[in-house]
Structure formats: C-alpha cells, structure tokens
Design a protein around this motif. Structure first.
Motif, PDB file in Angstrom:
ATOM      1  N   ARG A 115       0.833  -1.212   0.000  1.00 52.67           N
ATOM      2  CA  ARG A 115       0.000   0.000   0.000  1.00 52.67           C
ATOM      3  C   ARG A 115       0.864   1.258   0.000  1.00 52.67           C
ATOM      4  NH1 ARG A 115      -5.047   0.669  -1.539  1.00 52.67           N
ATOM      5  NH2 ARG A 115      -5.357   2.298   0.010  1.00 52.67           N
ATOM      6  N   PHE A 116       1.956   1.237   0.753  1.00 53.28           N
ATOM      7  CA  PHE A 116       2.864   2.390   0.770  1.00 53.28           C
ATOM      8  C   PHE A 116       3.468   2.616  -0.619  1.00 53.28           C
ATOM      9  CE2 PHE A 116       7.131   4.151   1.075  1.00 53.28           C
ATOM     10  CZ  PHE A 116       6.916   5.291   1.831  1.00 53.28           C
ATOM     11  N   LEU A 117       3.940   1.544  -1.258  1.00 59.16           N
ATOM     12  CA  LEU A 117       4.557   1.666  -2.585  1.00 59.16           C
ATOM     13  C   LEU A 117       3.537   2.108  -3.634  1.00 59.16           C
ATOM     14  CD1 LEU A 117       6.891  -1.477  -2.653  1.00 59.16           C
ATOM     15  CD2 LEU A 117       7.540   0.918  -2.322  1.00 59.16           C
ATOM     16  N   LEU A 118       2.308   1.636  -3.517  1.00 60.89           N
ATOM     17  CA  LEU A 118       1.276   2.046  -4.459  1.00 60.89           C
ATOM     18  C   LEU A 118       1.024   3.549  -4.352  1.00 60.89           C
ATOM     19  CD1 LEU A 118      -0.703   0.860  -6.578  1.00 60.89           C
ATOM     20  CD2 LEU A 118      -2.396   0.696  -4.739  1.00 60.89           C
ATOM     21  N   GLY A 119       0.989   4.055  -3.126  1.00 61.32           N
ATOM     22  CA  GLY A 119       0.825   5.489  -2.938  1.00 61.32           C
ATOM     23  C   GLY A 119       1.997   6.281  -3.477  1.00 61.32           C
ATOM     24  N   ALA A 120       3.223   5.788  -3.220  1.00 62.13           N
ATOM     25  CA  ALA A 120       4.414   6.471  -3.731  1.00 62.13           C
ATOM     26  C   ALA A 120       4.409   6.512  -5.256  1.00 62.13           C
ATOM     27  CB  ALA A 120       5.677   5.773  -3.221  1.00 62.13           C
ATOM     28  N   ALA A 121       3.958   5.419  -5.881  1.00 63.61           N
ATOM     29  CA  ALA A 121       3.932   5.360  -7.345  1.00 63.61           C
ATOM     30  C   ALA A 121       2.903   6.329  -7.924  1.00 63.61           C
ATOM     31  CB  ALA A 121       3.608   3.943  -7.808  1.00 63.61           C
ATOM     32  N   GLU A 122       1.768   6.487  -7.251  1.00 70.20           N
ATOM     33  CA  GLU A 122       0.710   7.347  -7.782  1.00 70.20           C
ATOM     34  C   GLU A 122       0.925   8.823  -7.443  1.00 70.20           C
ATOM     35  OE1 GLU A 122      -4.036   8.088  -7.476  1.00 70.20           O
ATOM     36  OE2 GLU A 122      -3.369   6.070  -6.987  1.00 70.20           O
ATOM     37  N   ALA A 123       1.862   9.108  -6.555  1.00 75.25           N
ATOM     38  CA  ALA A 123       2.084  10.494  -6.118  1.00 75.25           C
ATOM     39  C   ALA A 123       2.278  11.422  -7.317  1.00 75.25           C
ATOM     40  CB  ALA A 123       3.308  10.561  -5.211  1.00 75.25           C
ATOM     41  N   GLY A 124       1.612  12.548  -7.265  1.00 75.97           N
ATOM     42  CA  GLY A 124       1.744  13.540  -8.317  1.00 75.97           C
ATOM     43  C   GLY A 124       0.788  13.358  -9.469  1.00 75.97           C
ATOM     44  N   PHE A 125      -0.031  12.325  -9.456  1.00 79.44           N
ATOM     45  CA  PHE A 125      -0.874  12.054 -10.615  1.00 79.44           C
ATOM     46  C   PHE A 125      -1.938  13.134 -10.809  1.00 79.44           C
ATOM     47  CE2 PHE A 125      -4.533   9.979 -12.696  1.00 79.44           C
ATOM     48  CZ  PHE A 125      -3.934   9.689 -13.911  1.00 79.44           C
ATOM     49  N   PHE A 126      -2.772  13.363  -9.795  1.00 77.62           N
ATOM     50  CA  PHE A 126      -3.817  14.346 -10.010  1.00 77.62           C
ATOM     51  C   PHE A 126      -3.274  15.773 -10.091  1.00 77.62           C
ATOM     52  CE2 PHE A 126      -7.472  17.019  -9.133  1.00 77.62           C
ATOM     53  CZ  PHE A 126      -8.322  16.557 -10.122  1.00 77.62           C
ATOM     54  N   PRO A 127      -2.301  16.179  -9.251  1.00 78.79           N
ATOM     55  CA  PRO A 127      -1.704  17.502  -9.478  1.00 78.79           C
ATOM     56  C   PRO A 127      -1.100  17.637 -10.869  1.00 78.79           C
ATOM     57  CG  PRO A 127      -1.132  16.729  -7.305  1.00 78.79           C
ATOM     58  CD  PRO A 127      -1.808  15.583  -7.997  1.00 78.79           C
ATOM     59  N   GLY A 128      -0.546  16.528 -11.393  1.00 82.21           N
ATOM     60  CA  GLY A 128      -0.027  16.557 -12.759  1.00 82.21           C
ATOM     61  C   GLY A 128      -1.115  16.821 -13.772  1.00 82.21           C
ATOM     62  N   ILE A 129      -2.306  16.263 -13.534  1.00 80.18           N
ATOM     63  CA  ILE A 129      -3.442  16.518 -14.415  1.00 80.18           C
ATOM     64  C   ILE A 129      -3.847  17.990 -14.349  1.00 80.18           C
ATOM     65  CG2 ILE A 129      -5.911  16.106 -14.704  1.00 80.18           C
ATOM     66  CD1 ILE A 129      -5.432  13.186 -14.123  1.00 80.18           C
ATOM     67  N   VAL A 130      -3.929  18.537 -13.126  1.00 82.88           N
ATOM     68  CA  VAL A 130      -4.298  19.943 -12.970  1.00 82.88           C
ATOM     69  C   VAL A 130      -3.279  20.843 -13.680  1.00 82.88           C
ATOM     70  CG1 VAL A 130      -4.646  21.815 -11.309  1.00 82.88           C
ATOM     71  CG2 VAL A 130      -5.531  19.525 -10.813  1.00 82.88           C
ATOM     72  N   TYR A 131      -2.000  20.514 -13.515  1.00 80.08           N
ATOM     73  CA  TYR A 131      -0.938  21.288 -14.172  1.00 80.08           C
ATOM     74  C   TYR A 131      -1.065  21.177 -15.690  1.00 80.08           C
ATOM     75  CZ  TYR A 131       3.850  22.672 -15.405  1.00 80.08           C
ATOM     76  OH  TYR A 131       4.955  23.278 -15.962  1.00 80.08           O
ATOM     77  N   TYR A 132      -1.326  19.975 -16.186  1.00 78.63           N
ATOM     78  CA  TYR A 132      -1.497  19.766 -17.619  1.00 78.63           C
ATOM     79  C   TYR A 132      -2.673  20.588 -18.157  1.00 78.63           C
ATOM     80  CZ  TYR A 132      -2.321  17.342 -22.042  1.00 78.63           C
ATOM     81  OH  TYR A 132      -2.523  17.050 -23.367  1.00 78.63           O
ATOM     82  N   LEU A 133      -3.800  20.556 -17.455  1.00 75.30           N
ATOM     83  CA  LEU A 133      -4.981  21.290 -17.911  1.00 75.30           C
ATOM     84  C   LEU A 133      -4.750  22.792 -17.920  1.00 75.30           C
ATOM     85  CD1 LEU A 133      -7.860  19.335 -16.101  1.00 75.30           C
ATOM     86  CD2 LEU A 133      -7.171  19.172 -18.499  1.00 75.30           C
ATOM     87  N   SER A 134      -3.862  23.273 -17.041  1.00 75.00           N
ATOM     88  CA  SER A 134      -3.600  24.715 -16.996  1.00 75.00           C
ATOM     89  C   SER A 134      -2.923  25.213 -18.264  1.00 75.00           C
ATOM     90  CB  SER A 134      -2.728  25.052 -15.778  1.00 75.00           C
ATOM     91  OG  SER A 134      -1.389  24.604 -15.958  1.00 75.00           O
ATOM     92  N   HIS A 135      -2.349  24.301 -19.078  1.00 73.74           N
ATOM     93  CA  HIS A 135      -1.748  24.685 -20.351  1.00 73.74           C
ATOM     94  C   HIS A 135      -2.766  24.734 -21.494  1.00 73.74           C
ATOM     95  CE1 HIS A 135       1.936  23.045 -18.268  1.00 73.74           C
ATOM     96  NE2 HIS A 135       2.373  24.201 -18.709  1.00 73.74           N
ATOM     97  N   TRP A 136      -3.983  24.289 -21.218  1.00 73.48           N
ATOM     98  CA  TRP A 136      -4.976  24.161 -22.277  1.00 73.48           C
ATOM     99  C   TRP A 136      -6.251  24.970 -22.042  1.00 73.48           C
ATOM    100  CZ3 TRP A 136      -4.416  21.332 -26.791  1.00 73.48           C
ATOM    101  CH2 TRP A 136      -3.267  20.526 -26.860  1.00 73.48           C
ATOM    102  N   PHE A 137      -6.665  25.107 -20.787  1.00 74.40           N
ATOM    103  CA  PHE A 137      -7.982  25.668 -20.507  1.00 74.40           C
ATOM    104  C   PHE A 137      -7.887  26.939 -19.671  1.00 74.40           C
ATOM    105  CE2 PHE A 137      -8.610  21.141 -21.219  1.00 74.40           C
ATOM    106  CZ  PHE A 137      -9.625  21.165 -22.159  1.00 74.40           C
ATOM    107  N   PRO A 138      -8.388  28.073 -20.202  1.00 73.94           N
ATOM    108  CA  PRO A 138      -8.439  29.307 -19.417  1.00 73.94           C
ATOM    109  C   PRO A 138      -9.378  29.173 -18.222  1.00 73.94           C
ATOM    110  CG  PRO A 138      -8.716  29.739 -21.772  1.00 73.94           C
ATOM    111  CD  PRO A 138      -8.826  28.258 -21.587  1.00 73.94           C
ATOM    112  N   LYS A 139      -9.299  30.161 -17.343  1.00 74.57           N
ATOM    113  CA  LYS A 139     -10.072  30.124 -16.096  1.00 74.57           C
ATOM    114  C   LYS A 139     -11.561  29.939 -16.339  1.00 74.57           C
ATOM    115  CE  LYS A 139     -11.087  32.909 -11.983  1.00 74.57           C
ATOM    116  NZ  LYS A 139     -10.791  34.158 -11.250  1.00 74.57           N
ATOM    117  N   ALA A 140     -12.100  30.591 -17.334  1.00 76.98           N
ATOM    118  CA  ALA A 140     -13.542  30.541 -17.581  1.00 76.98           C
ATOM    119  C   ALA A 140     -14.020  29.159 -18.014  1.00 76.98           C
ATOM    120  CB  ALA A 140     -13.932  31.567 -18.645  1.00 76.98           C
ATOM    121  N   TYR A 141     -13.103  28.288 -18.403  1.00 79.15           N
ATOM    122  CA  TYR A 141     -13.453  26.929 -18.831  1.00 79.15           C
ATOM    123  C   TYR A 141     -12.877  25.858 -17.910  1.00 79.15           C
ATOM    124  CZ  TYR A 141     -14.843  29.155 -23.210  1.00 79.15           C
ATOM    125  OH  TYR A 141     -15.461  29.943 -24.143  1.00 79.15           O
ATOM    126  N   ARG A 142     -12.059  26.280 -16.957  1.00 82.76           N
ATOM    127  CA  ARG A 142     -11.306  25.304 -16.183  1.00 82.76           C
ATOM    128  C   ARG A 142     -12.182  24.497 -15.233  1.00 82.76           C
ATOM    129  NH1 ARG A 142      -7.079  28.567 -14.215  1.00 82.76           N
ATOM    130  NH2 ARG A 142      -6.173  28.493 -16.295  1.00 82.76           N
TER     131      ARG A 142
END
Length: 432
Positions: A115-142
């Motif tokens: 369980r610890f290793l699974l969490g370590a492996a997934e770390a950064g996944f959703f923040p990475g998605i948010v960061y990725y979307l910030s390159h594509w979608f302005p505030k009014a669509y975010r």
C-alpha cells in the motif's frame, strides 16, 4: 477580432480540446481511483483469509496516503521538469504493476509495504493533471474541464460496484481467491493506459495540428491574461511555494475533507453490510448508483461554478451536505435510512473536493502551479492517512462503526466552515 468572432474561436478551440484531451485523462483517473480503493471490496474476503483486524486493515489502507504524501512534491517537480504527459504515463505504468502485485500479499507487513509503494507510485498524478490542464484551458473553462476529469472517482464507484461482486465470485478459478482477481483485473488496464498516454496525448496547444492558428493564438492570449490577474511569481522553488499562504490555506481544506471522508470510503462496503444488512451484490449496485449520482453533481457543479466564478462557496455547501449524510448513516435506525444517508454523501462528497481543486489554478501563479499543487495535495493525503486507521481502531475498540461515522460527520461540517474562511482570505489577498 470582434466579440462575435472571438466567441466563435473560443467555442471551437475549447470544444476540440475537451473532445481530444479529456477522455484520455478521465479514463486514466478512473483507473487510478479504482486501484486506490478497490481494496475496500477485496477486504470482504482478504481480511478473513489473511486474518487482518479492522485496525490492521485501516492502517494499511491509510499507508497508501503516506507514500503519496512523501513523494507528492518531488513528483510535482518532475512533472514540471520532464513535462506532465511523460510523467503521467510513468506514474500509470508503475502503479498498474504494483496494483497487480497486491495479489501476492500474505501478511500484514506485506500489505503495509504494497500500500505504501502504491501510494508512492501514484504520487503527483492528479496535481499533474491539474498542471497539464492549466496549459490548455483558461479560467472561464477550467471548472468544466476539471469537473469532467474529477467525475472519475464517482465513475470509478460505478465500475467497482458493477464489477467487484462478479470478480469476487471468481473465487477458486485458477486456484486464486476472488480478492486476487479483483486486483489483477483492475490493475492491468492502468499499464496499457500509461502506454496510450505516452503515445497519443499531446503536450501543448501549439504542438497539435487539430487546432487552427487563430484557436492556438486565442488559447495563448487568454491564458496569459489569466496569469496576469493572479500575479507573477519571481520564484517557483520549493521554499517559495511553501512560503505562499494560499498553498497552506488550500492544503488544509483537503486535510479536513479527506480526514472526514476517506475512512468511510475505504470501509463503505463493510459499513453497508454491518449497518444496513446488505449482501455483496446489493452493495455493489448501491455503490454504482452512488457513483453515478456523484458524477452528475460534479458536472453540474463545474458548469455552474464557471458561470458564477465562485467555486468555494458551493464546495462548502456540498461538504455540509456530505456531513449530514454521514450523520444519518451513523444514527440511522433502519436499513432504508442507511441507504438514504449513503446516497446523500456520495452525491456531493466528490463535488465538495472537486470545486476546491478547480480553484487551485485560479489562486496560484502559473510558475508555482506544478509544485504548489503537489504541496497542497500532500496535505490532502496526510488527512487521508489518519482517517482509515482511526476508523479501524474505533471499530475494533467499540465493536461498531458508530463513533467513526459521527466523528467523520463532525469533521465534514468543520470543513464546510473552513472553506468559507479560505474563500474570504483568498479574495482579500487578490484584491490588495
């Protein structure tokens, strides 16, 4: 370009981006959330087979979030350095392999480690998605973009509820227990999805051939205008991110919300069986229905928050409703009331967090967003650790989930009040 022309360009650009990008990320996040919480269904057999008490299960369930929290900020830094697409693919492939590896656990210590290793492996996944979307979608669509991704946990509930009982029913096939089939069947798709992201997901708008030049120019121009409204960060290293009070304000919201919800999420099938007297098949369909309702509310909340620009007010309202649902489950005198409380909680709990997440790019300078999102999510995951452990320990001590449910309900109501406080603070800081 006139207003009518700009509106047409904006509509074309955003429709294309949402159609081409969001399905990949949505499917990936569904897989991530399934692999994170499918242990809640596996535990119905696994805990008996391996002799795990509720405390052992809760501690192991929570260790996922410690691994996630410890590696969240470094993972956010790697997403910024290597690019979110490459890093998201790496995360998916690694965690998919580890999720499959859960079939081999035989002791509490092995459960804790995996369980610890699974969490370590997934770390950064959703923040990475948010960061990725910030390159594509302005505030009014975010808000719409994030909400269409953040329905993933709710849809994961639909998938898990529909498939967990049949997979548990494979018990004995090939010499494996049903809980092992759950981990195998729900872990392998993540590896394949990671390879698909690496091959097909584009990095930035200026690199694709399916956007017209005027559409690319509009996205770049509006993103620049949004960034100017937030302000420029001269520094974006770790110390600068941690010195930003907005990071701590937003991080503590998730600490409270996940502390209120995650113990319940990882024990929901067992709670529904104990408090509601439901069988595994009925629980599966109820979890699916709760996930479907949650997905609808998230989409509506994201659309409406884009129209009003006020995400945090509605996040607070949803948190309060989720708390009342947990309170009803804890105090319910009948199975019907337990079901009603569960559907109430699942309808709004993901929207309560999703609206706060959609506010991250609204509140943080773009140069701090990747690492800042990681720092915020670290605090969210720390809140996730204590809740499952406390739920299990209270269950073993008292013989029921009653006290855990009441404590979670109270914490959800505290969350609602705190989000309103954060909303007021951020507005004051941005209006200086």
């Amino acid at each position: 370009m006139g207003d009518t022309g700009e509106i047409d360009v904006a509509r074309r650009a955003m429709n294309k981006a949402m159609l081409r990008i969001l399905p990949f990320l949505l499917l990936a996040y569904i897989m991530a959330y399934i692999d994170r919480v499918n242990v809640s269904f596996a535990a119905l057999q696994m805990n008996v087979d391996l002799g795990f008490s509720a405390t052992v299960y809760g501690f192991g369930g929570g260790l996922f979030y410690i691994g996630y929290a410890l590696f969240e900020i470094p993972s956010g830094a790697m997403a910024s350095r290597f690019g979110p697409r490459q890093w998201l693919a790496r995360i998916m492939i690694t965690w998919g392999l580890l999720a499959v590896g859960m079939i081999f656990i035989r002791s509490a210590q092995q459960f804790y480690l995996m369980r610890f290793l699974l969490g370590a492996a997934e770390a950064g996944f959703f923040p990475g998605i948010v960061y990725y979307l910030s390159h594509w979608f302005p505030k009014a669509y975010r808000g719409r973009a994030v909400s269409r991704i953040y329905i993933a946990p709710a849809l994961a509930g639909v998938v898990m509820g529909a498939t967990a009982a049949p997979l548990l029913g494979l018990d004995g096939l090939g010499g494996w227990r049903g809980w092992q089939w759950v981990f195998l069947a729900q872990g392998l798709p993540a590896v394949l999805m990671g390879l698909a992201i690496l091959r097909f997901l584009p990095d930035r708008p200026d690199e694709v051939d399916w956007l017209e030049p005027d559409e690319k120019a509009w996205i770049a121009d509006v993103l620049a205008r949004d960034a100017a409204l937030i302000g420029h960060a001269d520094r974006h290293d770790l110390l600068a991110v941690l010195a930003n009070p907005t990071v701590w304000l937003l991080g503590c919201t998730g600490f409270l919300l996940n502390g209120a919800m995650n113990g319940f999420v990882l024990s929901a099938p067992a709670i529904l069986a104990a408090n509601g007297g439901l069988d595994t098949k009925t629980i599966g369909w109820l979890v699916s229905l709760g996930g479907f309702n949650g997905a609808i509310v998230i989409l509506l909340a994201g659309w409406y928050s884009d129209r009003t620009g006020d995400r945090l007010r509605y996040a607070a309202a949803f948190g309060a409703i989720a708390g009342l649902g947990l309170l009803l489950i804890g105090l319910a005198p009948s199975p019907g009331a337990v079901v009603a409380g569960y559907l109430m909680q699942t309808a709004v709990s993901f929207a309560a967090g999703g609206l706060v997440i959609a506010s991250w790019p609204d509140a943080l300078p773009v140069r701090q967003l990747a690492m800042g999102s990681g720092a915020i999510n670290t605090l969210w995951q720390l809140g996730s650790f204590g809740s499952p452990y406390a739920f299990g320990a209270v269950r073993d001590t008292t013989g029921s989930y009653h006290a855990g449910l009441l404590g979670s309900a109270g914490l959800a109501l505290v969350y609602a009040g705190y989000v309103l406080f954060v909303r007021a603070r951020i507005r004051r800081m941005q209006n200086r």
